[in-house]
Each structure stands twice: as C-alpha cells, then as structure tokens.
Motif scaffolding. Sequence first.
Motif, PDB file in Angstrom:
ATOM      1  N   VAL A 145       0.916  -0.974  -0.184  1.00  0.00           N
ATOM      2  CA  VAL A 145      -0.040   0.004   0.125  1.00  0.00           C
ATOM      3  C   VAL A 145       0.924   1.066  -0.228  1.00  0.00           C
ATOM      4  O   VAL A 145       2.240   1.244   0.185  1.00  0.00           O
ATOM      5  N   LEU A 146       0.429   2.491  -0.271  1.00  0.00           N
ATOM      6  CA  LEU A 146       0.994   3.632  -0.223  1.00  0.00           C
ATOM      7  C   LEU A 146       1.840   3.855   0.875  1.00  0.00           C
ATOM      8  O   LEU A 146       3.113   4.384   0.754  1.00  0.00           O
ATOM      9  N   ASP A 147       1.407   3.682   2.081  1.00  0.00           N
ATOM     10  CA  ASP A 147       1.936   3.980   2.996  1.00  0.00           C
ATOM     11  C   ASP A 147       3.167   3.002   3.564  1.00  0.00           C
ATOM     12  O   ASP A 147       3.794   2.915   4.680  1.00  0.00           O
ATOM     13  N   SER A 148       3.218   2.023   2.803  1.00  0.00           N
ATOM     14  CA  SER A 148       4.067   0.995   3.232  1.00  0.00           C
ATOM     15  C   SER A 148       5.136   0.361   1.828  1.00  0.00           C
ATOM     16  O   SER A 148       5.466  -0.683   1.819  1.00  0.00           O
ATOM     17  N   GLY A 149       5.311   1.500   1.077  1.00  0.00           N
ATOM     18  CA  GLY A 149       6.346   1.175   0.183  1.00  0.00           C
ATOM     19  C   GLY A 149       5.914   1.136  -1.276  1.00  0.00           C
ATOM     20  O   GLY A 149       6.750   0.926  -2.106  1.00  0.00           O
ATOM     21  N   LEU A 150       4.685   1.455  -1.445  1.00  0.00           N
ATOM     22  CA  LEU A 150       4.444   1.270  -3.021  1.00  0.00           C
ATOM     23  C   LEU A 150       4.951   2.236  -4.073  1.00  0.00           C
ATOM     24  O   LEU A 150       5.745   1.639  -4.910  1.00  0.00           O
ATOM     25  N   LEU A 151       5.415   3.458  -3.451  1.00  0.00           N
ATOM     26  CA  LEU A 151       5.928   4.325  -4.483  1.00  0.00           C
ATOM     27  C   LEU A 151       7.500   3.937  -4.570  1.00  0.00           C
ATOM     28  O   LEU A 151       8.145   3.985  -5.790  1.00  0.00           O
ATOM     29  N   ASP A 152       7.883   3.396  -3.478  1.00  0.00           N
ATOM     30  CA  ASP A 152       9.479   2.993  -3.661  1.00  0.00           C
ATOM     31  C   ASP A 152       9.695   1.716  -4.720  1.00  0.00           C
ATOM     32  O   ASP A 152      10.653   1.831  -5.150  1.00  0.00           O
ATOM     33  N   GLU A 153       8.525   0.859  -4.448  1.00  0.00           N
ATOM     34  CA  GLU A 153       8.653  -0.379  -5.346  1.00  0.00           C
ATOM     35  C   GLU A 153       8.351   0.023  -6.709  1.00  0.00           C
ATOM     36  O   GLU A 153       8.981  -0.320  -7.535  1.00  0.00           O
ATOM     37  N   LEU A 154       7.692   0.876  -7.106  1.00  0.00           N
ATOM     38  CA  LEU A 154       7.356   1.735  -8.248  1.00  0.00           C
ATOM     39  C   LEU A 154       8.550   2.213  -8.940  1.00  0.00           C
ATOM     40  O   LEU A 154       8.881   2.148  -9.961  1.00  0.00           O
ATOM     41  N   GLU A 155       9.199   3.048  -8.060  1.00  0.00           N
ATOM     42  CA  GLU A 155      10.310   3.679  -8.396  1.00  0.00           C
ATOM     43  C   GLU A 155      11.434   2.915  -8.736  1.00  0.00           C
ATOM     44  O   GLU A 155      12.140   2.923  -9.934  1.00  0.00           O
ATOM     45  N   ALA A 156      11.674   1.768  -8.115  1.00  0.00           N
ATOM     46  CA  ALA A 156      12.764   0.655  -8.462  1.00  0.00           C
ATOM     47  C   ALA A 156      12.290  -0.107  -9.698  1.00  0.00           C
ATOM     48  O   ALA A 156      13.146  -0.229 -10.524  1.00  0.00           O
ATOM     49  N   PHE A 157      11.073  -0.241 -10.000  1.00  0.00           N
ATOM     50  CA  PHE A 157      10.745  -1.095 -11.065  1.00  0.00           C
ATOM     51  C   PHE A 157      10.814  -0.069 -12.363  1.00  0.00           C
ATOM     52  O   PHE A 157      11.440  -0.549 -13.530  1.00  0.00           O
ATOM     53  N   LEU A 158      10.680   1.192 -12.256  1.00  0.00           N
ATOM     54  CA  LEU A 158      10.860   2.041 -13.267  1.00  0.00           C
ATOM     55  C   LEU A 158      12.363   2.264 -13.644  1.00  0.00           C
ATOM     56  O   LEU A 158      12.571   2.365 -14.740  1.00  0.00           O
ATOM     57  N   ALA A 159      13.104   2.296 -12.704  1.00  0.00           N
ATOM     58  CA  ALA A 159      14.461   2.422 -12.937  1.00  0.00           C
ATOM     59  C   ALA A 159      15.356   1.101 -13.576  1.00  0.00           C
ATOM     60  O   ALA A 159      16.038   1.203 -14.380  1.00  0.00           O
ATOM     61  N   ALA A 160      14.400  -0.043 -13.349  1.00  0.00           N
ATOM     62  CA  ALA A 160      15.129  -1.329 -14.041  1.00  0.00           C
ATOM     63  C   ALA A 160      14.174  -1.605 -15.369  1.00  0.00           C
ATOM     64  O   ALA A 160      14.647  -2.365 -16.006  1.00  0.00           O
ATOM     65  N   HIS A 161      13.090  -0.902 -15.806  1.00  0.00           N
ATOM     66  CA  HIS A 161      12.188  -0.760 -16.976  1.00  0.00           C
ATOM     67  C   HIS A 161      12.060   0.350 -17.422  1.00  0.00           C
ATOM     68  O   HIS A 161      11.078   0.928 -17.380  1.00  0.00           O
ATOM     69  N   SER A 162      13.105   1.088 -18.237  1.00  0.00           N
ATOM     70  CA  SER A 162      12.968   2.431 -18.583  1.00  0.00           C
ATOM     71  C   SER A 162      11.967   2.487 -19.793  1.00  0.00           C
ATOM     72  O   SER A 162      11.653   3.578 -20.269  1.00  0.00           O
ATOM     73  N   ASP A 163      11.686   1.231 -20.250  1.00  0.00           N
ATOM     74  CA  ASP A 163      10.454   1.447 -21.307  1.00  0.00           C
ATOM     75  C   ASP A 163       9.307   1.565 -20.782  1.00  0.00           C
ATOM     76  O   ASP A 163       8.338   1.977 -21.717  1.00  0.00           O
ATOM     77  N   VAL A 164       8.975   1.630 -19.699  1.00  0.00           N
ATOM     78  CA  VAL A 164       7.523   1.463 -19.129  1.00  0.00           C
ATOM     79  C   VAL A 164       7.032   3.065 -19.245  1.00  0.00           C
ATOM     80  O   VAL A 164       7.606   4.020 -18.513  1.00  0.00           O
ATOM     81  N   GLY A 165       5.936   3.222 -19.734  1.00  0.00           N
ATOM     82  CA  GLY A 165       5.257   4.498 -20.046  1.00  0.00           C
ATOM     83  C   GLY A 165       3.913   4.661 -19.398  1.00  0.00           C
ATOM     84  O   GLY A 165       3.136   5.707 -19.295  1.00  0.00           O
ATOM     85  N   LEU A 166       3.440   3.492 -18.772  1.00  0.00           N
ATOM     86  CA  LEU A 166       1.826   3.278 -18.488  1.00  0.00           C
ATOM     87  C   LEU A 166       2.007   2.330 -17.120  1.00  0.00           C
ATOM     88  O   LEU A 166       2.366   1.129 -17.463  1.00  0.00           O
ATOM     89  N   VAL A 167       1.399   2.579 -16.058  1.00  0.00           N
ATOM     90  CA  VAL A 167       1.363   1.975 -14.831  1.00  0.00           C
ATOM     91  C   VAL A 167      -0.359   2.117 -14.745  1.00  0.00           C
ATOM     92  O   VAL A 167      -0.747   2.893 -14.663  1.00  0.00           O
ATOM     93  N   VAL A 168      -0.863   0.907 -14.669  1.00  0.00           N
ATOM     94  CA  VAL A 168      -2.332   0.664 -14.242  1.00  0.00           C
ATOM     95  C   VAL A 168      -2.541   0.168 -12.841  1.00  0.00           C
ATOM     96  O   VAL A 168      -1.934  -1.125 -12.497  1.00  0.00           O
ATOM     97  N   VAL A 169      -3.150   0.551 -11.918  1.00  0.00           N
ATOM     98  CA  VAL A 169      -3.289   0.267 -10.681  1.00  0.00           C
ATOM     99  C   VAL A 169      -4.970  -0.258 -10.577  1.00  0.00           C
ATOM    100  O   VAL A 169      -5.822   0.624 -10.551  1.00  0.00           O
ATOM    101  N   ASP A 170      -4.917  -1.597 -10.609  1.00  0.00           N
ATOM    102  CA  ASP A 170      -6.291  -2.296 -10.548  1.00  0.00           C
ATOM    103  C   ASP A 170      -6.636  -3.077  -9.282  1.00  0.00           C
ATOM    104  O   ASP A 170      -6.464  -4.175  -9.291  1.00  0.00           O
TER     105      ASP A 170
END
Length: 192
Positions: free
Chosen positions: A68-93
């Motif tokens: 969840v947001l207050d338990s590291g979501l943005l940090d995980e997304l940050e790391a994912f985007l750093a490892a996958h520079s091709d990503v331009g769309l993230v869907v949270v469902d």
Amino acid sequence: KYGKSWLCLDLCLSVAAGKHFLGYRVTGCGCLSLALEDSERRLKARMGRLLSGREAPEGFYFATEAPVLDSGLLDELEAFLAAHSDVGLVVVDTFQRVRGAALGREGAYAADYRETGALKRFADAHNIALLLVHHLRKMGDDADPFNRVSGTTGVTGAADTMLVLSKEQRSDSTAKLSVVGRDVEGCDMVLQ
C-alpha cells in the motif's frame, strides 16, 4: 463488474504491442499492470482470450500483489521504473487495494486528495501515465456519470483525466465509456 479490469488489461496489451486501442493510435511503450484483484491464473486466462493464443507482447509486465501507499508502493514503483525504462504506463487495478490508513484526524476528502495527489505527483515526476481503477457508487446519476465515482471529490479533483465505464443494467452487453479531462476532449462512446 462492468468490465473495468478487462478494459485495462486490453489497454496494457495494446500499448505494449503498439496497436490501436478503441480505434485510437497509441504510442507503444512498456506497461505495468498491477492486477490486484486477480490471481495469476485468472489474469493469464483473460490474457489468453484477449490475445487469441498469441504470446504477450514484450514490454508487458504484471503483478497481482503490491504494498500500500504508506508501506512502500512508491518505492517499489520507483525501483521497477529504474529497471524498466521502457515503461510509460502503470495501471493500478484497483486504487482501493493500495490505499493506506488515514492520518490522525484526517477527513475522507483530505485522505482521498492526499493519496490520489501523491500518485499523480509520482506519475508527473516520472513522465508516465498512471491509471487508477476505482469503483463506482451503486446509486446511479443520470445527469453526470462522474458523480458516481466512489469516495469524495478528492479522488476526482486530483486526477487530470477521468474515465467512467457504466451500464444501465449489469446484464447489458454494452457499456458507455465517458471521458473528461484537463488535456483531452471529452467524449462518450459505447463499447460492446
């Protein structure tokens, strides 16, 4: 249960493949689908139907769990985007699955705006599109489909663009997709 998850999965697969989506040309890029209400089995079955047996396009990434947001979501997304520079769309469902706890005496509007705003700032900072899938209120509003978005106006107030998928009756084979936004031309389209 109107088809939001199917629509978002089709969007991600289309964007990752650089194909048209709903008759619109897309800019192909990597996509991350956080399918947080699905199991891997359900997601793969849906992908099989949408892809008609073809392999998923390169650049399509998914997860069925996220913090969840207050338990590291943005940090995980940050790391994912750093490892996958091709990503331009993230869907949270769905958005509800990544929401944290309210802060102290924070009211519902403040919590809605804070969390939606934090995700918008993250998307803006990384120059990505971030699509939050959110539920509708059960009660209809014939005058304005955007009044049906669950929660306070803090959710809709922080968003640049809103899309509402609605049906007159759950059993209908068609749905209406209504679009409104700051930088897009509003429209309504019927989907089958």
